[in-house]
Design a protein around this motif. Sequence first.
Motif, short mmCIF file in Angstrom:
data_model
loop_
_atom_site.label_atom_id
_atom_site.label_comp_id
_atom_site.label_asym_id
_atom_site.label_seq_id
_atom_site.Cartn_x
_atom_site.Cartn_y
_atom_site.Cartn_z
N UNK A 267 0.83 -1.21 0.00
CA UNK A 267 0.00 0.00 0.00
C UNK A 267 0.86 1.26 0.00
N UNK A 268 1.90 1.30 0.84
CA UNK A 268 2.73 2.51 0.93
C UNK A 268 3.40 2.81 -0.41
N UNK A 269 3.99 1.78 -1.03
CA UNK A 269 4.66 1.98 -2.32
C UNK A 269 3.67 2.42 -3.39
N UNK A 270 2.47 1.86 -3.36
CA UNK A 270 1.46 2.21 -4.37
C UNK A 270 0.96 3.63 -4.18
N UNK A 271 0.74 4.03 -2.93
CA UNK A 271 0.29 5.40 -2.67
C UNK A 271 1.37 6.39 -3.09
N UNK A 272 2.61 6.10 -2.76
CA UNK A 272 3.72 6.97 -3.16
C UNK A 272 3.79 7.09 -4.67
N UNK A 273 3.62 5.98 -5.35
CA UNK A 273 3.69 5.99 -6.82
C UNK A 273 2.53 6.79 -7.41
N UNK A 274 1.34 6.66 -6.85
CA UNK A 274 0.19 7.39 -7.38
C UNK A 274 0.28 8.89 -7.12
N UNK A 275 0.90 9.26 -6.01
CA UNK A 275 1.04 10.69 -5.71
C UNK A 275 2.18 11.33 -6.49
N UNK A 276 3.08 10.51 -7.03
CA UNK A 276 4.19 11.02 -7.85
C UNK A 276 4.19 10.25 -9.17
N UNK A 277 3.29 10.58 -10.08
CA UNK A 277 3.12 9.80 -11.31
C UNK A 277 4.40 9.74 -12.14
N UNK A 278 4.55 8.63 -12.85
CA UNK A 278 5.70 8.46 -13.72
C UNK A 278 5.65 9.44 -14.88
N UNK A 279 6.83 9.88 -15.29
CA UNK A 279 6.96 10.66 -16.51
C UNK A 279 7.31 9.71 -17.65
N UNK A 280 7.18 10.19 -18.88
CA UNK A 280 7.52 9.37 -20.03
C UNK A 280 9.00 9.00 -20.00
N UNK A 281 9.85 9.94 -19.58
CA UNK A 281 11.29 9.68 -19.52
C UNK A 281 11.61 8.60 -18.49
N UNK A 282 10.92 8.63 -17.35
CA UNK A 282 11.17 7.64 -16.31
C UNK A 282 10.73 6.25 -16.76
N UNK A 283 9.59 6.19 -17.44
CA UNK A 283 9.13 4.89 -17.94
C UNK A 283 10.07 4.35 -19.01
N UNK A 284 10.56 5.22 -19.89
CA UNK A 284 11.49 4.77 -20.92
C UNK A 284 12.78 4.26 -20.31
N UNK A 285 13.30 4.98 -19.32
CA UNK A 285 14.53 4.54 -18.66
C UNK A 285 14.33 3.19 -17.98
N UNK A 286 13.19 3.01 -17.33
CA UNK A 286 12.92 1.73 -16.67
C UNK A 286 12.85 0.60 -17.69
N UNK A 287 12.18 0.82 -18.82
CA UNK A 287 12.07 -0.22 -19.84
C UNK A 287 13.43 -0.57 -20.44
N UNK A 288 14.26 0.43 -20.65
CA UNK A 288 15.59 0.18 -21.21
C UNK A 288 16.45 -0.63 -20.24
N UNK A 289 16.40 -0.29 -18.95
CA UNK A 289 17.17 -1.04 -17.97
C UNK A 289 16.68 -2.48 -17.85
N UNK A 290 15.37 -2.65 -17.86
CA UNK A 290 14.82 -3.99 -17.80
C UNK A 290 15.16 -4.80 -19.04
N UNK A 291 15.12 -4.15 -20.20
CA UNK A 291 15.49 -4.84 -21.45
C UNK A 291 16.94 -5.26 -21.42
N UNK A 292 17.82 -4.41 -20.89
CA UNK A 292 19.24 -4.76 -20.80
C UNK A 292 19.43 -5.94 -19.85
#
Length: 320
Positions: A267-292
């Motif tokens: 719950x805490x991690x989800x609330x924190x994530x919802x109050x600080x929404x991801x940006x497109x750059x953050x999502x792209x960086x996460x996908x690139x790291x996961x792909x690597x």
Amino acid sequence: MSVAVCLLLYGAVVCVLAPRLLPYLTRGGSAPRAAVAVWLIVVASVLASWAAAAATLSVHVARTWNRPDPLALAACLAQVRSAAAGHSGLALQVGLVVPAVVLSAFVVVLAARVGRSLLTAREGSRRHAESARIIGRRVAGVDGLVVDAPQKMAYCLAGRPGTVVITSAAVAALQRPHLDAVLAHERAHLAGRHHLLLAMTRALAASLPRIRLFTVAQAEVARLLEMCADDTAARRHSTTALLGAILSLTSSDPIPVTALGASSVGVCARVTRLTDPDTAARRLRARLLLAAFIGVIVAAPVLTVWAAASGFPACGPFIA
């Protein structure tokens, strides 16, 4: 033989490193669907390496049973063979048979335990859903079964059809936008078949509790699946409505083990994530790291098998 040893070494390395490294890439919840896929690929790669090693050893034993080769186990077993049976080849055959039998038995027992856990979870979910249909009631405007209870809970149960259960206390506590967001969250779990993924990771964690990869994977996948359902509910009913719903339902009341609930995991991690929404750059960086990361995971067993098949000895530095 070298191929089997390399596959086992690969599985051991992944079991040690993945639960230490991968949570750093997925803890923020950016691109949660991609993160779930990566966790499942990592777990599947370890299971596949064990199964492939067992099959390779079994085939090697069958092919060399009547024609023992002093180089089959490389130099690291040659001295054991010579001391135990001279040149008869008995020690070599025993050295081949015992690992093959043990590894094959391990794979078979693991498959049986996981299968039994999955069947038990399925039966438990079915019985709970049947009970909910008996004691629950339909309420206009509520896309689920309402069960009279003082606890504020909402969860879903797999089955045909899937069942959303919400308590009367939760219905009374939630405003209409919040209620719609909760129901959308639970329907997202059912539509995404999240129960199947969670049941598999739970079964593996229960069957191999001392291997951190599976226990960490179970916890991380459960948390990420909640975030996936959060994203669906937030798109349909706004982030504000979902946040209000999560905070309204948050309590110490546990939901059934076989269920997925809107306020039960991370719950805490989800609330924190919802109050600080991801940006497109953050999502792209996460996908690139996961792909690597997954590129390394997929390439490693291919390279190790290629190296073994190309003549690199399994015992490496032990060969004189």
